[in-house]
Design a protein around this motif. Structure first.
Motif, PDB file in Angstrom:
ATOM      1  N   ARG A  53      22.964  22.746 -12.282  1.00 23.97           N
ATOM      2  CA  ARG A  53      21.914  23.711 -11.981  1.00 23.97           C
ATOM      3  C   ARG A  53      20.617  22.992 -11.645  1.00 23.97           C
ATOM      4  O   ARG A  53      19.883  23.400 -10.743  1.00 23.97           O
ATOM      5  CB  ARG A  53      21.703  24.662 -13.153  1.00 23.97           C
ATOM      6  CG  ARG A  53      20.745  25.802 -12.829  1.00 23.97           C
ATOM      7  CD  ARG A  53      20.720  26.842 -13.905  1.00 23.97           C
ATOM      8  NE  ARG A  53      20.264  26.315 -15.173  1.00 23.97           N
ATOM      9  CZ  ARG A  53      19.720  27.048 -16.133  1.00 23.97           C
ATOM     10  NH1 ARG A  53      19.580  28.345 -15.970  1.00 23.97           N
ATOM     11  NH2 ARG A  53      19.334  26.510 -17.264  1.00 23.97           N
ATOM     12  N   MET A  54      20.306  21.918 -12.365  1.00 30.59           N
ATOM     13  CA  MET A  54      19.106  21.148 -12.053  1.00 30.59           C
ATOM     14  C   MET A  54      19.171  20.585 -10.634  1.00 30.59           C
ATOM     15  O   MET A  54      18.197  20.664  -9.867  1.00 30.59           O
ATOM     16  CB  MET A  54      18.938  20.023 -13.073  1.00 30.59           C
ATOM     17  CG  MET A  54      17.620  19.265 -12.939  1.00 30.59           C
ATOM     18  SD  MET A  54      17.720  17.833 -11.857  1.00 30.59           S
ATOM     19  CE  MET A  54      18.781  16.760 -12.804  1.00 30.59           C
ATOM     20  N   LEU A 100      16.852  12.420  -9.146  1.00 32.73           N
ATOM     21  CA  LEU A 100      17.528  13.636  -9.618  1.00 32.73           C
ATOM     22  C   LEU A 100      18.918  13.316 -10.130  1.00 32.73           C
ATOM     23  O   LEU A 100      19.365  13.857 -11.151  1.00 32.73           O
ATOM     24  CB  LEU A 100      17.616  14.663  -8.486  1.00 32.73           C
ATOM     25  CG  LEU A 100      16.295  15.223  -7.960  1.00 32.73           C
ATOM     26  CD1 LEU A 100      16.555  16.175  -6.802  1.00 32.73           C
ATOM     27  CD2 LEU A 100      15.542  15.938  -9.068  1.00 32.73           C
ATOM     28  N   LEU A 106      24.215  22.598 -16.869  1.00 31.60           N
ATOM     29  CA  LEU A 106      22.780  22.306 -16.805  1.00 31.60           C
ATOM     30  C   LEU A 106      22.472  21.236 -15.755  1.00 31.60           C
ATOM     31  O   LEU A 106      21.488  21.351 -15.013  1.00 31.60           O
ATOM     32  CB  LEU A 106      22.292  21.853 -18.180  1.00 31.60           C
ATOM     33  CG  LEU A 106      22.248  22.927 -19.267  1.00 31.60           C
ATOM     34  CD1 LEU A 106      21.855  22.316 -20.601  1.00 31.60           C
ATOM     35  CD2 LEU A 106      21.276  24.038 -18.886  1.00 31.60           C
ATOM     36  N   ILE A 110      21.138  14.082 -18.522  1.00 29.41           N
ATOM     37  CA  ILE A 110      21.372  15.368 -19.183  1.00 29.41           C
ATOM     38  C   ILE A 110      22.790  15.433 -19.737  1.00 29.41           C
ATOM     39  O   ILE A 110      23.011  15.847 -20.884  1.00 29.41           O
ATOM     40  CB  ILE A 110      21.123  16.520 -18.192  1.00 29.41           C
ATOM     41  CG1 ILE A 110      19.632  16.638 -17.893  1.00 29.41           C
ATOM     42  CG2 ILE A 110      21.642  17.846 -18.752  1.00 29.41           C
ATOM     43  CD1 ILE A 110      19.313  17.655 -16.810  1.00 29.41           C
ATOM     44  N   SER A 150      18.610  11.760 -13.478  1.00 29.38           N
ATOM     45  CA  SER A 150      18.263  12.781 -14.474  1.00 29.38           C
ATOM     46  C   SER A 150      19.470  13.623 -14.843  1.00 29.38           C
ATOM     47  O   SER A 150      19.680  13.958 -16.016  1.00 29.38           O
ATOM     48  CB  SER A 150      17.145  13.675 -13.932  1.00 29.38           C
ATOM     49  OG  SER A 150      15.992  12.921 -13.643  1.00 29.38           O
ATOM     50  N   ALA A 151      20.287  13.986 -13.851  1.00 29.40           N
ATOM     51  CA  ALA A 151      21.487  14.771 -14.123  1.00 29.40           C
ATOM     52  C   ALA A 151      22.455  13.999 -15.014  1.00 29.40           C
ATOM     53  O   ALA A 151      23.029  14.555 -15.958  1.00 29.40           O
ATOM     54  CB  ALA A 151      22.166  15.159 -12.812  1.00 29.40           C
ATOM     55  N   SER A 176      16.655  28.802  -4.965  1.00 24.72           N
ATOM     56  CA  SER A 176      16.619  28.131  -6.272  1.00 24.72           C
ATOM     57  C   SER A 176      16.491  29.123  -7.416  1.00 24.72           C
ATOM     58  O   SER A 176      17.199  29.011  -8.426  1.00 24.72           O
ATOM     59  CB  SER A 176      15.456  27.135  -6.310  1.00 24.72           C
ATOM     60  OG  SER A 176      15.596  26.146  -5.313  1.00 24.72           O
ATOM     61  N   ALA A 194      16.763  21.754  -7.476  1.00 27.47           N
ATOM     62  CA  ALA A 194      15.806  20.768  -6.972  1.00 27.47           C
ATOM     63  C   ALA A 194      16.111  20.308  -5.549  1.00 27.47           C
ATOM     64  O   ALA A 194      15.184  19.964  -4.803  1.00 27.47           O
ATOM     65  CB  ALA A 194      15.774  19.551  -7.895  1.00 27.47           C
TER      66      ALA A 194
END
Length: 266
Positions: free
Chosen positions: A115-116, A70, A112, A77, A73-74, A30, A120
């Motif tokens: 990458r998150m 996740l 971004l 973003i 959230s992605a 990570s 994760a």
């Protein structure tokens, strides 16, 4: 219901590795991806993570359910940056009234979000294949972590499912007293905040009682403690960490070779 039980198929080759080795491999993999802002390296990393998933004994559907927050959230973003980014560089792709989507903004948002996910997902895979008690034992035996820290973390981890139960009980109790937000979004937000605060207060009280109980059982003493289950760190575990570092380096190398590498610093 919040579940923390491992979901790996018994006997999977990488799921049987030492918990400290799996945590170290996830951290190495990570942190290497934090060096770039481009979408290529994390996309390659996600492909690698999905490719090795069967070796951990996890089905793709199970991973999708565990990683659902996740994914949300992605998506958040991407939508937030596309709609509200201050700098709109690159070619204009979509222009609809006040909404303007450019190639530069879209690449940044995708970079971004990917990458998150890439950073994760290894943690999700590790905790989906590791028994919390084995992890605490390995931290004490192999990582030389203090027993107070390791057992305290284990106790906190075991208490996580209670949060969902307590949230449900608080909501049902308030509904029984006639406290209901209905369809009012403002009232829903106010009720959510008050319920979260009540849950936080309960968690702090439980943590205080747990700390006092651990001190009473000598977890704060310097006397070495015995362990019931031995956790061995063998050559295969070292190879797992080295393999994670090599795969992370390969993802960055692909980004550099394609000319998309954008260093985080510089």
């Amino acid at each position: 219901m919040i579940s923390i039980a491992p979901v790996a198929v018994p006997g999977a080759p990488l799921a049987r590795r030492n918990p400290v080795a799996k945590v170290a491999a996830a951290l190495v993999f990570s942190f290497a991806l934090l060096a770039t802002l481009d979408p290529v390296a994390p996309a390659v990393a996600i492909g690698v993570e999905l490719a090795v998933l069967p070796l951990f004994g996890i089905r793709y559907g199970v991973l999708a359910r565990r990683a659902a927050p996740l994914l949300l959230s992605a998506a958040g973003i991407v939508v937030t940056l596309v709609l509200f980014a201050a700098e709109r560089t690159g070619r204009t792709l979509v222009e609809a009234g006040p909404v303007t989507v450019t190639s530069g903004v879209l690449l940044t948002a995708l970079g971004l979000a990917l990458r998150m996910l890439a950073v994760a997902l290894p943690g999700v895979i590790v905790f989906a294949t590791t028994d919390p008690t084995d992890l605490a034992d390995a931290l004490v035996q192999n990582a030389k972590a203090p027993a107070r820290f390791a057992i305290g973390a284990l106790a906190a981890f075991r208490l996580v499912p209670l949060l969902g139960q307590e949230w449900q009980m608080i909501s049902m109790a308030r509904r029984a007293r006639g406290v209901d937000a209905g369809r009012n979004p403002v009232a829903r937000l106010r009720l959510f905040v008050s319920t979260a605060f009540a849950l936080l207060v309960g968690a702090i009280r439980r943590g205080t009682r747990l700390a006092v109980a651990m001190d009473a059982r000598g977890f704060d003493a310097a006397t070495p403690r015995t362990v019931a289950r031995r956790q061995r760190f063998g050559p295969a575990d070292g190879l797992l960490v080295a393999g994670a570092a090599a795969l992370a380096g390969a993802a960055l190398a692909v980004s550099v070779a394609l000319g998309t590498f954008r260093p985080l610093i510089g």
